[in-house]
Design an enzyme around this catalytic site. Structure first.
Site, PDB file in Angstrom:
ATOM      1  N   TYR A 300       0.838  -1.210   0.000  1.00  0.00           N
ATOM      2  CA  TYR A 300       0.000   0.000   0.000  1.00  0.00           C
ATOM      3  C   TYR A 300       0.868   1.255   0.000  1.00  0.00           C
ATOM      4  CZ  TYR A 300      -4.002  -2.872   1.395  1.00  0.00           C
ATOM      5  OH  TYR A 300      -4.995  -3.794   1.441  1.00  0.00           O
ATOM      6  N   GLU A 374      26.982  11.221   8.043  1.00  0.00           N
ATOM      7  CA  GLU A 374      26.597  10.504   9.269  1.00  0.00           C
ATOM      8  C   GLU A 374      26.152  11.416  10.422  1.00  0.00           C
ATOM      9  OE1 GLU A 374      30.368   8.501   9.083  1.00  0.00           O
ATOM     10  OE2 GLU A 374      29.375   6.550   9.052  1.00  0.00           O
TER      11      GLU A 374
END
Ligand code: ZN
Ligand code: ZN
Length: 394
Positions: A300, A374
């Site tokens: 979905y 990061e």
């Protein structure tokens, strides 16, 4: 409270950075995340967090139970990698041939572990529970969610809302991107098997050529989006594989064609699939061949709940500043089985920015050069923790 969240997120950053790099260099494919699961459990043990393993699967669920009764928030991180040969020059690049964390799920694990660390310091202030779901096999369609669901992870205690995170290289590091309603598309696919009649390449009149019929099918499928469905519902159909034949002087018996369908609407995916079927069968029959078509809706669309999304934006603004919480109208035609959590309870799925041109963090998810700034780990830990505490206590 928000200052303390920021301080704890900073404190845990070096550790979750280490975890991220360890996972990045040891990526594992869907349903094979054994080492990943060990790394997650080690972190939880070191932090005295209650957890359980999902039967004999690689999924892990951790829980922080508050001192008092209340709501339960679920936080989901997917943990699997992809069958891609990494092409970065990172010192911690994948050590496994043809396997890479090219979707950034290693970053999801680390940022959610960061939130575990932050939230355990607020145990006395938590009225209710926070559940952390480390889900295997996201890249495997709805396989990973099914494992979680069968295990009853959405119950005992029943989860009232979910948060899902995904890193995206079109959002700059330091920022997050959110949207009400659909944020990732519904997805489906198809496999068309065209059965003809094989024979000698020199005598096509004695055969029914599945290669030529397959080409006509591929060509005809291109006009479904442009001519048959509502242009105001964004949709994509891509034929991605075509296999037939072994040798240049043999007309083969069959051709097998596969492809993917994406749309903002789950119904639209089904509608397009039915048209793929009709087109393939019709074209094959016109040439006295047969077409067998399988597929349909796989996942979905991911739909964010308006109220939860607004609460999330508010909480995130408190820790990273409102200028770094970017509202968008765009959603991606990628998909995520987080859609199933969001179908069960009101949820928020947000995009965590990892883009930084100066370090080459610009390539799309699933690209062999995919990389991330990061610093995003600390941002993710901050916003998830702030929302968790706001949600639980208001
Ligand atoms: Zn992916
Ligand atoms: Zn992903």
């Amino acid at each position: 409270m928000y200052n303390k969240i920021r301080q704890l997120s900073k404190e845990i950053f070096p550790k979750i950075l280490e975890v991220r790099r360890e996972l990045h260099s040891h990526p594992e494919l869907s349903n094979e995340e054994y080492y990943t699961s060990e790394v997650i459990k080690n972190f939880l043990k070191e932090n005295d967090i209650e957890y359980s393993q999902l039967g004999d699967s690689t999924g892990v669920i951790a829980i922080i139970r508050g001192e008092k009764q209340g709501k339960t928030l679920g936080i989901r991180a997917d943990i699997d990698a992809l069958p891609i040969q990494e092409e970065t020059e990172l010192p911690f690049k994948s050590t496994v041939k043809n396997v890479m964390h090219a979707c950034g799920h290693d970053l999801h694990v680390s940022t959610v572990l960061g939130a575990v660390y932050v939230l355990k310091h607020f145990k006395e202030q938590i009225n209710g529970n926070i559940k952390f779901i480390f889900q295997p096999a996201e890249e495997d369609g709805q396989g990973g969610f099914k494992t979680i669901y069968k295990w009853g992870a959405l119950k005992n205690p029943k989860v009232d809302a979910f948060v899902g995170v995904h890193v995206f290289p079109e959002v700059s590091v330091g920022q997050i991107s959110i949207k009400n309603g659909v944020i990732a598309s519904a997805a489906g696919g198809f496999t068309i098997n065209i059965k003809g009649k094989g024979g000698h390449g020199s005598a096509p009149y004695q055969t029914i050529d599945p290669v030529l019929i397959g080409c006509r099918v591929v060509e005809a499928l291109q006009s479904i989006i442009s001519r048959e469905v509502d242009s105001l519902i964004p949709s994509v159909l891509s034929v991605t594989t075509f296999h037939a034949g072994q040798k240049s002087n043999i007309i083969p018996e069959e051709a097998i064609i596969t492809g993917t369908i994406r749309s903002a609407s789950s119904e639209q995916v089904e509608n397009i699939f039915n048209r793929v079927k009709r087109t393939a069968v019709g074209i094959a029959n016109a040439s006295e061949a047969e077409a067998y078509v399988e597929g349909g809706l796989g996942v979905y669309a991911v739909e964010n709940d308006k109220e939860i999304t607004e609460k999330f934006a508010k909480a995130a603004s408190k820790v990273i500043g409102s200028e770094n919480v970017i509202w968008t109208d765009r959603y991606s035609l990628g998909s995520d089985d987080f859609a199933y959590y969001a179908k069960e309870v009101p949820s928020i799925y947000f995009k965590l920015g990892i883009k930084n041109e100066s370090i080459g963090a610009i390539y799309p998810n699933h690209n062999p050069k995919f990389a991330a700034d990061e610093d995003s780990l600390e941002i993710g830990t901050n916003v998830i923790s702030a929302f968790a505490l706001d949600f639980i206590n208001n």
